[in-house]
Design a protein around this motif. Structure first.
Motif, short mmCIF file in Angstrom:
data_model
loop_
_atom_site.label_atom_id
_atom_site.label_comp_id
_atom_site.label_asym_id
_atom_site.label_seq_id
_atom_site.Cartn_x
_atom_site.Cartn_y
_atom_site.Cartn_z
N ILE A 50 0.85 -1.21 0.00
CA ILE A 50 0.00 0.00 0.00
C ILE A 50 0.88 1.25 0.00
N GLN A 51 1.92 1.25 0.82
CA GLN A 51 2.80 2.40 0.89
C GLN A 51 3.47 2.68 -0.46
N GLU A 52 3.90 1.62 -1.13
CA GLU A 52 4.50 1.81 -2.45
C GLU A 52 3.49 2.38 -3.44
N GLU A 53 2.26 1.87 -3.40
CA GLU A 53 1.22 2.38 -4.30
C GLU A 53 0.95 3.86 -4.07
N LEU A 54 0.95 4.27 -2.81
CA LEU A 54 0.66 5.67 -2.47
C LEU A 54 1.89 6.56 -2.56
N GLY A 55 3.08 5.96 -2.60
CA GLY A 55 4.31 6.75 -2.58
C GLY A 55 4.47 7.48 -1.26
N HIS A 56 3.99 6.86 -0.19
CA HIS A 56 4.03 7.48 1.14
C HIS A 56 4.26 6.37 2.16
N HIS A 57 5.26 6.55 3.02
CA HIS A 57 5.70 5.46 3.88
C HIS A 57 5.65 5.85 5.35
N SER A 58 5.25 4.89 6.17
CA SER A 58 5.21 5.07 7.62
C SER A 58 6.41 4.39 8.24
N ASP A 59 6.61 4.65 9.53
CA ASP A 59 7.47 3.77 10.32
C ASP A 59 6.61 2.54 10.58
N LEU A 60 7.12 1.39 10.29
CA LEU A 60 6.36 0.15 10.33
C LEU A 60 7.17 -0.86 11.14
N THR A 61 6.57 -1.37 12.23
CA THR A 61 7.28 -2.27 13.13
C THR A 61 6.53 -3.59 13.24
N LEU A 62 7.23 -4.67 12.96
CA LEU A 62 6.69 -6.02 13.10
C LEU A 62 7.12 -6.59 14.43
N GLY A 63 6.15 -7.02 15.23
CA GLY A 63 6.43 -7.72 16.48
C GLY A 63 5.99 -9.16 16.33
N TYR A 64 6.00 -9.91 17.42
CA TYR A 64 5.61 -11.32 17.34
C TYR A 64 4.23 -11.47 16.72
N ASN A 65 3.23 -10.82 17.28
CA ASN A 65 1.88 -10.87 16.70
C ASN A 65 1.27 -9.48 16.64
N THR A 66 2.14 -8.49 16.41
CA THR A 66 1.68 -7.11 16.29
C THR A 66 2.33 -6.42 15.10
N VAL A 67 1.63 -5.42 14.60
CA VAL A 67 2.16 -4.53 13.58
C VAL A 67 1.83 -3.12 14.04
N ALA A 68 2.86 -2.29 14.17
CA ALA A 68 2.67 -0.90 14.61
C ALA A 68 3.07 0.04 13.48
N LEU A 69 2.24 1.07 13.30
CA LEU A 69 2.51 2.09 12.30
C LEU A 69 2.54 3.45 12.99
N SER A 70 3.41 4.31 12.50
CA SER A 70 3.51 5.68 12.97
C SER A 70 3.85 6.52 11.74
N VAL A 71 3.04 7.54 11.48
CA VAL A 71 3.22 8.25 10.21
C VAL A 71 2.96 9.75 10.35
N ASN A 72 3.78 10.50 9.64
CA ASN A 72 3.54 11.92 9.37
C ASN A 72 4.16 12.20 8.00
N THR A 73 4.11 13.43 7.58
CA THR A 73 4.58 13.76 6.23
C THR A 73 5.86 14.58 6.31
N HIS A 74 6.96 13.99 5.91
CA HIS A 74 8.26 14.64 6.01
C HIS A 74 8.33 15.92 5.19
N ASP A 75 7.78 15.90 3.97
CA ASP A 75 7.90 17.09 3.12
C ASP A 75 6.94 18.21 3.53
N ALA A 76 6.18 17.99 4.62
CA ALA A 76 5.34 19.04 5.20
C ALA A 76 5.90 19.41 6.58
N GLY A 77 7.19 19.19 6.76
CA GLY A 77 7.82 19.54 8.03
C GLY A 77 7.45 18.63 9.17
N GLY A 78 7.05 17.39 8.86
CA GLY A 78 6.68 16.44 9.90
C GLY A 78 5.26 16.62 10.39
N ALA A 79 4.45 17.34 9.66
CA ALA A 79 3.04 17.56 10.04
C ALA A 79 2.18 16.39 9.56
#
Length: 101
Positions: A50-79
């Motif tokens: 999905i991130q590749e399709e949108l050209g927009h990437h989050s911080d993505l963390t794989l745990g044992y049975n979890t997936v965590a995402l954290s996202v903002n827009t770098h080219d908007a100053g992190g907003a």
């Protein structure tokens, strides 16, 4: 042209339609719980697609049975921008097929 930051009120309104997603400082975040590590890995790959399709990437963390995402827009100053909410919406639509809660 860089994406425009969203107003805090607009972010909060939009997050109400995305259960489990929250604003944490200048990012939106979500942690999904899955039935197994394999299911979590599969969701991670799906999110990466999905991130590749949108050209927009989050911080993505794989745990044992979890997936965590954290996202903002770098080219908007992190907003937080429409790009972030579009990504969250796509992930929220894909996650249930992997058994995510």
């Amino acid at each position: 042209m860089p994406a425009e930051p969203l107003l805090p009120s607009e972010i909060e309104t939009r997050l109400r339609a995305l259960p489990g997603w929250a604003r944490e400082g200048g990012r939106i975040t979500r942690t999904y719980r899955l039935p197994s590590h394999f299911a979590a890995a599969a969701l991670t790959v799906h999110v990466a697609q999905i991130q590749e399709e949108l050209g927009h990437h989050s911080d993505l963390t794989l745990g044992y049975n979890t997936v965590a995402l954290s996202v903002n827009t770098h080219d908007a100053g992190g907003a937080i921008t429409e790009k972030d909410l579009a990504l969250a919406t796509r992930v929220a639509a894909a996650a249930p097929a992997h058994g995510a809660e």
